[in-house]
Design an enzyme around this catalytic site. Structure first.
Site: not given
Length: 194
Positions: A9-13, A16, A22, A61, A82, A147
């Site tokens: 899963r990508h890092g915090e945006t 987020n 999102q 992201r 996503e 996510g």
């Protein structure tokens, strides 16, 4: 040797951190998201985990996260995007519906608002990642996704009770699967940040 898929899963945006919905929309990684992705890259290197191929969603992201983890070439794939939440994109997360008690997801809720159903997301994720793993010389594969999309992929291979018991699902977590005969088997969650 068994093929391995590392689905991250990508890092915090920004969205987020603001608790915004999102999906098909995008927002940039926060400073924390960048730092966390770099830490995951350092962890993987320290553990001797390398990849012969790498893939990311076409969303910024995810591709940015991958670039902070490794400098190796990679391919962007729309199938890893996503879940599309339709007109709910960018809105507050308080507007999310309750989970469907049978499906343990949002079910078909977003379809009426121009988005995707859980089944549609799951189908494209399974199809995309199966096609990737069937490519020649794909033994250790990194795929950076999202996510909701990763959760629906996981639910195809792991029942709800096991998900609750075995999976800690945060930004930058990695779901490790083995792959054989067009079937994925969940191995473990790699949480390099805790």
């Amino acid at each position: 040797m068994t093929q391995q898929l590392y689905l991250m899963r990508h890092g915090e945006t920004l969205f987020n951190s603001l608790h915004r919905i999102q999906g098909a929309s995008d927002s940039p990684l926060t400073a924390k998201g960048i730092s966390d992705a770099q830490k995951v890259g350092q962890y993987l290197k320290a553990q001797g985990i390398t990849f012969d191929h790498a893939y990311a969603s076409t969303q910024e992201r995810a591709s940015d996260t991958l670039e902070y983890i490794t400098k190796q070439p990679y391919e962007r794939l729309k199938g890893l995007k996503e879940w599309n939440f339709g007109v709910f994109e960018g809105q507050s997360e308080v507007l999310n519906p309750h989970d469907d008690p049978q499906r343990h997801s949002y079910g078909d809720f977003f379809v009426q608002y121009g988005g995707e159903s859980d089944v549609q997301v799951q189908k494209r994720m399974v199809q995309t990642l199966t096609e990737v793993m069937e490519r020649p010389q794909h033994q250790q594969v990194l795929a950076v996704s999202h996510g909701g999309a990763s959760f629906m992929f996981l639910r195809r291979w792991l029942d709800w009770q096991e998900v609750q018991q075995r999976v800690h699902f945060t930004n930058c977590c990695i779901l490790q699967f083995s792959y054989a005969n067009q079937q994925f088997t969940f191995e473990k969650t790699i949480d390099a940040l805790h």
